[in-house]
Motif scaffolding. Structure first.
Motif, short mmCIF file in Angstrom:
data_model
loop_
_atom_site.label_atom_id
_atom_site.label_comp_id
_atom_site.label_asym_id
_atom_site.label_seq_id
_atom_site.Cartn_x
_atom_site.Cartn_y
_atom_site.Cartn_z
N THR A 1 0.50 -1.14 0.03
CA THR A 1 0.16 0.15 -0.14
C THR A 1 0.56 1.43 0.20
O THR A 1 2.13 1.26 0.05
N VAL A 2 -0.16 2.46 -0.41
CA VAL A 2 1.22 3.63 -0.39
C VAL A 2 1.33 4.18 1.02
O VAL A 2 2.77 4.71 1.69
N ASP A 3 0.35 3.94 2.97
CA ASP A 3 1.08 3.41 3.53
C ASP A 3 2.27 3.49 3.81
O ASP A 3 3.46 3.81 4.66
N CYS A 4 2.38 1.75 3.47
CA CYS A 4 3.73 1.00 4.18
C CYS A 4 4.76 1.50 2.68
O CYS A 4 5.97 1.51 2.95
N ILE A 5 4.66 1.83 1.55
CA ILE A 5 6.28 2.86 1.13
C ILE A 5 6.81 3.29 1.55
O ILE A 5 7.65 3.45 2.29
N LEU A 6 5.16 4.43 2.07
CA LEU A 6 5.94 5.61 2.62
C LEU A 6 6.74 5.10 4.32
O LEU A 6 7.05 6.04 4.15
N GLU A 7 5.73 4.99 4.51
CA GLU A 7 6.76 3.90 5.56
C GLU A 7 7.83 4.21 5.46
O GLU A 7 9.03 4.39 6.50
N ILE A 20 15.62 10.85 -2.57
CA ILE A 20 14.76 10.70 -3.38
C ILE A 20 13.38 9.17 -3.57
O ILE A 20 14.49 8.50 -3.68
N LEU A 21 13.34 9.40 -4.39
CA LEU A 21 11.98 8.09 -3.80
C LEU A 21 11.32 8.39 -5.21
O LEU A 21 10.39 8.63 -5.40
N VAL A 22 11.30 6.98 -5.49
CA VAL A 22 10.49 6.80 -6.63
C VAL A 22 9.76 5.38 -6.65
O VAL A 22 9.42 4.29 -6.21
N ASN A 27 0.50 1.00 -10.39
CA ASN A 27 -0.91 0.54 -10.79
C ASN A 27 -0.19 -0.97 -9.75
O ASN A 27 -1.12 -2.09 -9.89
N ARG A 28 0.95 -1.20 -9.01
CA ARG A 28 1.27 -2.15 -9.10
C ARG A 28 1.32 -2.02 -6.94
O ARG A 28 1.72 -2.89 -6.92
N ILE A 29 1.03 -0.55 -7.25
CA ILE A 29 0.24 -0.60 -5.93
C ILE A 29 -1.08 -1.28 -5.12
O ILE A 29 -1.93 -0.88 -6.58
N ASP A 30 -1.10 -1.57 -4.14
CA ASP A 30 -2.63 -2.07 -3.72
C ASP A 30 -3.49 -1.01 -3.47
O ASP A 30 -3.31 -0.14 -2.16
N GLN A 31 -4.34 -0.67 -4.72
CA GLN A 31 -5.19 -0.09 -4.08
C GLN A 31 -6.40 -0.05 -3.10
O GLN A 31 -7.46 -1.14 -4.13
N GLN A 32 -6.34 0.53 -1.79
CA GLN A 32 -7.78 0.10 -1.38
C GLN A 32 -8.64 0.96 -0.91
O GLN A 32 -8.77 2.24 0.24
#
Length: 182
Positions: A1-7, A20-22, A27-32
């Protein structure tokens, strides 16, 4: 998820000084989506989270998002150029971004064109410009080029009509240069 990536990115900023964060590809992120939330609302929320992260941690955040299926021109049945409003999901990608680049690959000519569609801060660049590159399969690098000309440090050469020929010249030039320095 986006929250997991940002953590995980927060931890890397603190521990390693990452700037730098890429996120590639989106489309591979789990969209909840929350109950009752539309895709537009979800994407707006996601872009706001990424913007806040970039500001709070003084990082450059690059989000790679793929376009929807591109329509062909009706006159000559060629694919038209992808634009920022073609990104799958929402026009907010172009509306909310500070910079928007689109990458167009022409396999027939073996040229990659990068279009700058949006620059929010004019002192950092200008929109509606492009750069063309040819991919060198041997060394894995992109070389700046025009349709018929490749710009190199040793001068302009004929363009990427045949990259095998270009690669042979590249290898020959490298061996000649290495002999000079030996």
């Amino acid at each position: 998820t986006v929250d997991c990536i940002l953590e995980k990115a927060r931890q890397l900023v603190r521990r390693r000084g990452v700037r730098i964060l890429v996120v590639d590809p989106l489309n591979r992120i789990d969209q909840q989506l929350e109950p009752g939330q539309t895709e537009l609302q979800y994407i707006t929320s996601l872009l706001n989270k990424l913007s806040r992260f970039a500001l709070q941690h003084k990082c450059l955040v690059i989000l790679v998002a793929h376009p929807r299926k591109v329509n062909r021109n009706t006159t000559n049945s060629e694919l038209r150029r992808v634009e920022m409003n073609d990104i799958n999901g929402s026009a907010n990608f172009g509306n909310m971004a500070d910079f928007c680049f689109t990458v167009d690959r022409n396999d027939a000519k073996e040229i990659v064109t990068i279009y700058i569609d949006k620059v929010r801060f004019k002192h950092l660049g200008s929109a509606n410009t492009c750069a063309k590159f040819v991919y060198n399969r041997i060394n894995g690098r992109y070389w700046p080029c025009e349709e018929d000309i490749v710009h190199r440090a040793d001068g302009d050469k004929p363009g990427p009509v045949n990259t095998v020929f270009d690669n042979e010249n590249w290898l020959k030039n490298i061996t000649e240069e290495s002999c000079i320095f030996d």
